[in-house]
Write a protein that holds these residues in place. Sequence first.
Motif, PDB file in Angstrom:
ATOM      1  N   LEU A   1       0.836  -1.201   0.000  1.00  0.00           N
ATOM      2  CA  LEU A   1       0.000   0.000   0.000  1.00  0.00           C
ATOM      3  C   LEU A   1       0.871   1.253   0.000  1.00  0.00           C
ATOM      4  CD1 LEU A   1      -2.489  -1.204   2.754  1.00  0.00           C
ATOM      5  CD2 LEU A   1      -2.792  -1.296   0.275  1.00  0.00           C
ATOM      6  N   PRO A   2       0.333   2.352  -0.459  1.00  0.00           N
ATOM      7  CA  PRO A   2       1.099   3.594  -0.397  1.00  0.00           C
ATOM      8  C   PRO A   2       1.422   3.933   1.064  1.00  0.00           C
ATOM      9  CG  PRO A   2      -0.876   3.887  -1.735  1.00  0.00           C
ATOM     10  CD  PRO A   2      -0.976   2.539  -1.088  1.00  0.00           C
ATOM     11  N   ASN A   3       2.633   4.366   1.305  1.00  0.00           N
ATOM     12  CA  ASN A   3       3.041   4.702   2.659  1.00  0.00           C
ATOM     13  C   ASN A   3       2.627   6.136   2.972  1.00  0.00           C
ATOM     14  OD1 ASN A   3       4.215   4.924   5.144  1.00  0.00           O
ATOM     15  ND2 ASN A   3       6.205   4.145   4.509  1.00  0.00           N
ATOM     16  N   PRO A   4       1.764   6.332   3.970  1.00  0.00           N
ATOM     17  CA  PRO A   4       1.325   7.693   4.288  1.00  0.00           C
ATOM     18  C   PRO A   4       2.363   8.479   5.091  1.00  0.00           C
ATOM     19  CG  PRO A   4       0.299   6.148   5.781  1.00  0.00           C
ATOM     20  CD  PRO A   4       1.104   5.331   4.789  1.00  0.00           C
ATOM     21  N   PHE A   5       3.469   7.837   5.461  1.00  0.00           N
ATOM     22  CA  PHE A   5       4.490   8.481   6.277  1.00  0.00           C
ATOM     23  C   PHE A   5       5.795   8.602   5.506  1.00  0.00           C
ATOM     24  CE2 PHE A   5       1.584   6.298   9.171  1.00  0.00           C
ATOM     25  CZ  PHE A   5       1.148   7.380   9.916  1.00  0.00           C
ATOM     26  N   LEU A   6       6.737   9.295   6.100  1.00  0.00           N
ATOM     27  CA  LEU A   6       8.080   9.400   5.528  1.00  0.00           C
ATOM     28  C   LEU A   6       8.897   8.203   6.001  1.00  0.00           C
ATOM     29  CD1 LEU A   6       8.446  13.224   6.101  1.00  0.00           C
ATOM     30  CD2 LEU A   6       7.870  12.056   3.965  1.00  0.00           C
ATOM     31  N   ASP A   7      10.146   8.079   5.523  1.00  0.00           N
ATOM     32  CA  ASP A   7      10.953   6.888   5.801  1.00  0.00           C
ATOM     33  C   ASP A   7      11.271   6.677   7.282  1.00  0.00           C
ATOM     34  OD1 ASP A   7      11.127   6.032   3.151  1.00  0.00           O
ATOM     35  OD2 ASP A   7      12.850   7.312   2.750  1.00  0.00           O
ATOM     36  N   PHE A   8      11.567   7.757   7.996  1.00  0.00           N
ATOM     37  CA  PHE A   8      11.912   7.661   9.414  1.00  0.00           C
ATOM     38  C   PHE A   8      11.075   8.659  10.210  1.00  0.00           C
ATOM     39  CE2 PHE A   8      15.638   5.942   7.364  1.00  0.00           C
ATOM     40  CZ  PHE A   8      16.014   4.892   8.181  1.00  0.00           C
ATOM     41  N   THR A   9      10.714   8.254  11.421  1.00  0.00           N
ATOM     42  CA  THR A   9       9.955   9.141  12.300  1.00  0.00           C
ATOM     43  C   THR A   9      10.437   8.950  13.726  1.00  0.00           C
ATOM     44  OG1 THR A   9       7.732   9.875  12.876  1.00  0.00           O
ATOM     45  CG2 THR A   9       8.068   7.501  12.720  1.00  0.00           C
ATOM     46  N   GLY A  10      10.275   9.971  14.535  1.00  0.00           N
ATOM     47  CA  GLY A  10      10.703   9.841  15.920  1.00  0.00           C
ATOM     48  C   GLY A  10      10.561  11.127  16.689  1.00  0.00           C
ATOM     49  N   SER A  11      11.350  11.208  17.765  1.00  0.00           N
ATOM     50  CA  SER A  11      11.316  12.360  18.653  1.00  0.00           C
ATOM     51  C   SER A  11      12.741  12.804  18.946  1.00  0.00           C
ATOM     52  CB  SER A  11      10.608  11.984  19.960  1.00  0.00           C
ATOM     53  OG  SER A  11      10.570  13.094  20.820  1.00  0.00           O
ATOM     54  N   TRP A  12      12.938  14.103  18.837  1.00  0.00           N
ATOM     55  CA  TRP A  12      14.227  14.720  19.091  1.00  0.00           C
ATOM     56  C   TRP A  12      14.266  15.034  20.582  1.00  0.00           C
ATOM     57  CZ3 TRP A  12      15.758  19.399  15.580  1.00  0.00           C
ATOM     58  CH2 TRP A  12      17.130  19.644  15.682  1.00  0.00           C
ATOM     59  N   ILE A  13      14.791  14.118  21.378  1.00  0.00           N
ATOM     60  CA  ILE A  13      14.724  14.170  22.832  1.00  0.00           C
ATOM     61  C   ILE A  13      15.362  15.450  23.373  1.00  0.00           C
ATOM     62  CG2 ILE A  13      15.451  13.043  24.980  1.00  0.00           C
ATOM     63  CD1 ILE A  13      15.296  10.358  23.319  1.00  0.00           C
ATOM     64  N   GLU A  14      16.519  15.808  22.858  1.00  0.00           N
ATOM     65  CA  GLU A  14      17.214  16.961  23.428  1.00  0.00           C
ATOM     66  C   GLU A  14      16.559  18.290  23.066  1.00  0.00           C
ATOM     67  OE1 GLU A  14      20.891  17.685  20.303  1.00  0.00           O
ATOM     68  OE2 GLU A  14      21.274  16.666  22.177  1.00  0.00           O
ATOM     69  N   ARG A  15      15.559  18.272  22.232  1.00  0.00           N
ATOM     70  CA  ARG A  15      14.801  19.478  21.900  1.00  0.00           C
ATOM     71  C   ARG A  15      13.421  19.449  22.555  1.00  0.00           C
ATOM     72  NH1 ARG A  15      16.978  23.518  18.406  1.00  0.00           N
ATOM     73  NH2 ARG A  15      19.106  22.835  18.140  1.00  0.00           N
ATOM     74  N   GLY A  16      13.331  18.813  23.692  1.00  0.00           N
ATOM     75  CA  GLY A  16      12.078  18.793  24.431  1.00  0.00           C
ATOM     76  C   GLY A  16      11.030  17.855  23.863  1.00  0.00           C
TER      77      GLY A  16
END
Length: 129
Positions: free
Chosen positions: A48-63
């Motif tokens: 199926l078409p991917n509705p997201f980008l290749d990588f996702t996450g949270s930048w911990i040091e930026r809050g």
Amino acid sequence: MKNTGTDFESILETQHAAYLAQGRAKIEKVSQPIRVFGPPSRQRVIHLPNPFLDFTGSWIERGGRAIHIECKVTGEPRLSFNSDTGIKPAQLEALIGWEAAGAAVGVLWFHAGRARLLTLPHILAAEHE
């Protein structure tokens, strides 16, 4: 042979593990969604078409700021739009939408042994060249 970028993504996953160990970011690869139909002996897999980008996450040091990254690997010295190896309209739309929602976004482009981070303003300027 089609370039899938798996070698580049493997390098990134190693770097992302280091970021997590350092307490800097938690970034993970997003798998393409699939549907499996039929009995085990005659299964059919639909990508199926991917509705997201290749990588996702949270930048911990930026809050805890969300981060979304699209990865591209090209043999040509130019990253195009609307091609098999370029930035597709749905990916550009996702970059714009996530940035509008406050996420850090970008495209990591690998060509000729060198990785470049392209921010959304760079991408939008290049699209109109």
